[in-house]
Design a protein around this motif. Sequence first.
Motif, PDB file in Angstrom:
ATOM      1  N   ARG A  93       0.720  -1.615   0.277  1.00 30.99           N
ATOM      2  CA  ARG A  93       0.232   0.450   0.053  1.00 30.99           C
ATOM      3  C   ARG A  93       0.848   1.425   0.012  1.00 30.99           C
ATOM      4  O   ARG A  93       0.626   2.253  -0.353  1.00 30.99           O
ATOM      5  N   ASN A  94       1.941   1.058   0.406  1.00 32.88           N
ATOM      6  CA  ASN A  94       3.088   2.479   0.265  1.00 32.88           C
ATOM      7  C   ASN A  94       4.650   2.283  -0.717  1.00 32.88           C
ATOM      8  O   ASN A  94       5.197   1.673   0.331  1.00 32.88           O
ATOM      9  N   ILE A 132       2.166   7.867   7.682  1.00 31.50           N
ATOM     10  CA  ILE A 132       0.695   6.626   7.283  1.00 31.50           C
ATOM     11  C   ILE A 132      -0.537   5.901   8.398  1.00 31.50           C
ATOM     12  O   ILE A 132      -1.241   6.332   7.304  1.00 31.50           O
ATOM     13  N   GLU A 135      -2.766   8.687   6.486  1.00 26.46           N
ATOM     14  CA  GLU A 135      -3.034   9.189   5.038  1.00 26.46           C
ATOM     15  C   GLU A 135      -4.278   7.617   5.411  1.00 26.46           C
ATOM     16  O   GLU A 135      -5.292   7.589   4.674  1.00 26.46           O
ATOM     17  N   GLU A 136      -4.272   6.482   6.366  1.00 27.69           N
ATOM     18  CA  GLU A 136      -5.308   5.717   6.256  1.00 27.69           C
ATOM     19  C   GLU A 136      -6.628   6.272   6.661  1.00 27.69           C
ATOM     20  O   GLU A 136      -7.465   5.854   6.182  1.00 27.69           O
ATOM     21  N   ARG A 137      -5.949   7.058   8.057  1.00 22.95           N
ATOM     22  CA  ARG A 137      -7.526   7.317   8.485  1.00 22.95           C
ATOM     23  C   ARG A 137      -8.289   8.422   7.364  1.00 22.95           C
ATOM     24  O   ARG A 137      -9.665   8.259   7.362  1.00 22.95           O
ATOM     25  N   ARG A 140      -9.569   6.277   4.894  1.00 21.55           N
ATOM     26  CA  ARG A 140     -10.585   4.862   5.024  1.00 21.55           C
ATOM     27  C   ARG A 140     -12.375   6.385   4.724  1.00 21.55           C
ATOM     28  O   ARG A 140     -13.241   5.675   4.556  1.00 21.55           O
ATOM     29  N   TYR A 147     -11.526   1.676   0.319  1.00 23.57           N
ATOM     30  CA  TYR A 147      -9.713   1.261   0.661  1.00 23.57           C
ATOM     31  C   TYR A 147     -10.546   0.257   2.262  1.00 23.57           C
ATOM     32  O   TYR A 147      -9.442  -0.294   1.962  1.00 23.57           O
ATOM     33  N   THR A 148     -11.500   0.270   2.638  1.00 21.67           N
ATOM     34  CA  THR A 148     -11.197  -0.880   4.117  1.00 21.67           C
ATOM     35  C   THR A 148     -11.117  -1.992   3.106  1.00 21.67           C
ATOM     36  O   THR A 148     -10.067  -2.973   3.758  1.00 21.67           O
ATOM     37  N   ARG A 151      -7.138  -2.388   2.392  1.00 22.39           N
ATOM     38  CA  ARG A 151      -6.272  -2.463   3.021  1.00 22.39           C
ATOM     39  C   ARG A 151      -6.262  -3.665   3.722  1.00 22.39           C
ATOM     40  O   ARG A 151      -5.236  -4.329   4.310  1.00 22.39           O
ATOM     41  N   ARG A 156       0.621  -3.130   4.210  1.00 26.81           N
ATOM     42  CA  ARG A 156       0.684  -2.143   4.671  1.00 26.81           C
ATOM     43  C   ARG A 156       1.826  -1.569   4.024  1.00 26.81           C
ATOM     44  O   ARG A 156       2.814  -0.646   3.181  1.00 26.81           O
TER      45      ARG A 156
END
Length: 158
Positions: A93-94, A132, A135-137, A140, A147-148, A151, A156
């Motif tokens: 993801r990164n 990260i 960014e994830e929050r 989402r 996105y969930t 993920r 990650r």
Amino acid sequence: MASDDVTTAGVIAPPPAIYATGLGLGLLADWLLNLPRPFDQTMMTGAAAAGLAGLGIACAIAAIGRFRAADTPAEPWKPTRSLATDGIYRITRNPMYLGMALLLLAAGIGLRSLGIIMLFPLVILVVDRLVIAREERYLRGLFGDEYTAYRARVRRWF
């Protein structure tokens, strides 16, 4: 597709600056503390450094290409317009942060810098928690279930 009127992820600092700070502080620690070289300079260490650097550059280039194809900015301080989930984003993801981490590790090995190698875990922790995670929050909130699900499919880092 995201709208352009949303805020950004609110990362602590531009990620390249975080990695560059780790590099600079590591070299400064080597110099100020007169740290020993962690290993000899050999063809093997040179090859390891070159290989990690090449892999890091490849990750970053692939990630930037996917962002361009998705018509969304790569910079985390700009609003995201769409979610990149294909190409290298099927593996990590990164990929840009992974690429920069590999470049930092390559520098530590290539320069035989104990300071860089010792600070490497701290740099990764800062990026993981203060870039990260934010960014994830943000993603989402922006993309919800899409996105969930992404993920849940892709790790990650790697």
